[in-house]
Design an enzyme around this catalytic site. Structure first.
Site, PDB file in Angstrom:
ATOM      1  N   CYS A 125       0.809  -1.140  -0.063  1.00 50.50           N
ATOM      2  CA  CYS A 125       0.056  -0.075   0.015  1.00 50.50           C
ATOM      3  C   CYS A 125       1.061   1.245  -0.032  1.00 50.50           C
ATOM      4  CB  CYS A 125      -1.010  -0.141   1.263  1.00 50.50           C
ATOM      5  SG  CYS A 125      -0.180   0.143   2.943  1.00 50.50           S
ATOM      6  N   HIS A 175      -2.200   0.719   7.023  1.00 47.19           N
ATOM      7  CA  HIS A 175      -2.907   0.755   5.392  1.00 47.19           C
ATOM      8  C   HIS A 175      -2.936   2.246   4.892  1.00 47.19           C
ATOM      9  CE1 HIS A 175      -3.986  -1.342   1.866  1.00 47.19           C
ATOM     10  NE2 HIS A 175      -5.219  -0.476   1.857  1.00 47.19           N
ATOM     11  N   HIS A 187      -5.891   2.192  -4.039  1.00 52.22           N
ATOM     12  CA  HIS A 187      -4.928   1.438  -2.952  1.00 52.22           C
ATOM     13  C   HIS A 187      -4.634   0.046  -3.242  1.00 52.22           C
ATOM     14  CE1 HIS A 187      -8.193  -0.922  -0.306  1.00 52.22           C
ATOM     15  NE2 HIS A 187      -8.554  -0.740  -1.441  1.00 52.22           N
TER      16      HIS A 187
END
Length: 233
Positions: A125, A175, A187
């Site tokens: 990510c 994240h 993402h």
């Protein structure tokens, strides 16, 4: 200290990567820590190998890792030490359409989630975020929690395309995604908890189960207003 015979002397003390390289989280070199794209500069932390690896860090973001000795031949001496160029906030905002375009183009390529991945086609990510901004000359810290600390804190109501959305399962962000507008973000998410690669999701509790699970972990949002300046530069 022992200088590997394969390592040429560098007038600057730094080296640049002739090819994409993997850096690992230990000298065992089994688990990927990050990657170094062609042209990135590396500094050596210790000239003494541990096992079959040397500890180094990337000049642009200060991120450390272990390089297999076999890959030392893929380094070239850098004429000058890396020095980050100051960038204005206005310049960064002007680059955001290109940053967004980078992530969407990356999504169109066959890809999967790769822990430590910062070189396409497979990213984690924060690696996707770093690569997208770096392509426009803007450097970010490597990990998602570092990116949260680095960005300017804003309110959810202030979100604009190109801002970051951060997620956490505990106290620490784990994240990150890039806001696209209209309630969506892009993402790279893992196989176990996400899409196993790059995808666009809605920032909503009314979407599908995966998007809902991320929304429930929403930690906050941030804006890139400067380029990263490593403390050791």
């Amino acid at each position: 200290m022992v200088l590997p015979k394969q390592l040429p002397k560098s007038p600057s003390g730094e080296f640049y990567c002739r090819v994409n390289l993997n850096l690992y989280d230990s000298p065992i070199c089994e688990r990927l820590a990050t990657q170094a794209a062609v042209g990135r500069q590396i500094r050596i932390l210790s000239l003494t190998p541990v096992g079959e690896a040397i500890e180094m860090y990337l000049a642009e973001d200060g991120y450390s890792g272990w390089l297999p000795i076999a890959d030392v031949v893929k380094l070239e001496p850098a004429a000058k030490k890396y020095q980050a160029l100051p960038l204005t906030t206005d310049y960064i905002r002007e680059q955001l359409p290109a940053v967004i375009a980078f992530t969407k183009k990356a999504m169109q390529q066959p890809n999967y989630y790769l822990w430590g991945g910062t070189v396409g086609p497979n990213y984690d990510c924060s690696g996707l975020m770093q690569a997208a901004f770096a392509a426009s000359g803007i450097w970010l810290p490597r990990d998602s929690y570092q990116q949260e600390d680095f960005t300017q804190k804003i309110e959810l109501s202030q979100l604009l395309p190109g801002d970051f959305v951060f997620f956490a399962t505990a106290q620490k962000v784990d994240h990150v995604g890039l806001y696209l507008g209209d309630g969506s973000y892009i993402h790279s998410s893992s196989k176990d908890t996400g899409r196993n690669g790059i995808a666009i999701d809605q920032l909503s509790d009314q979407a599908d189960a995966i998007a809902q699970s991320y929304y429930q972990k929403l930690r906050g949002v941030g804006r890139v207003v400067e380029t990263y300046q490593p403390e050791n530069c």
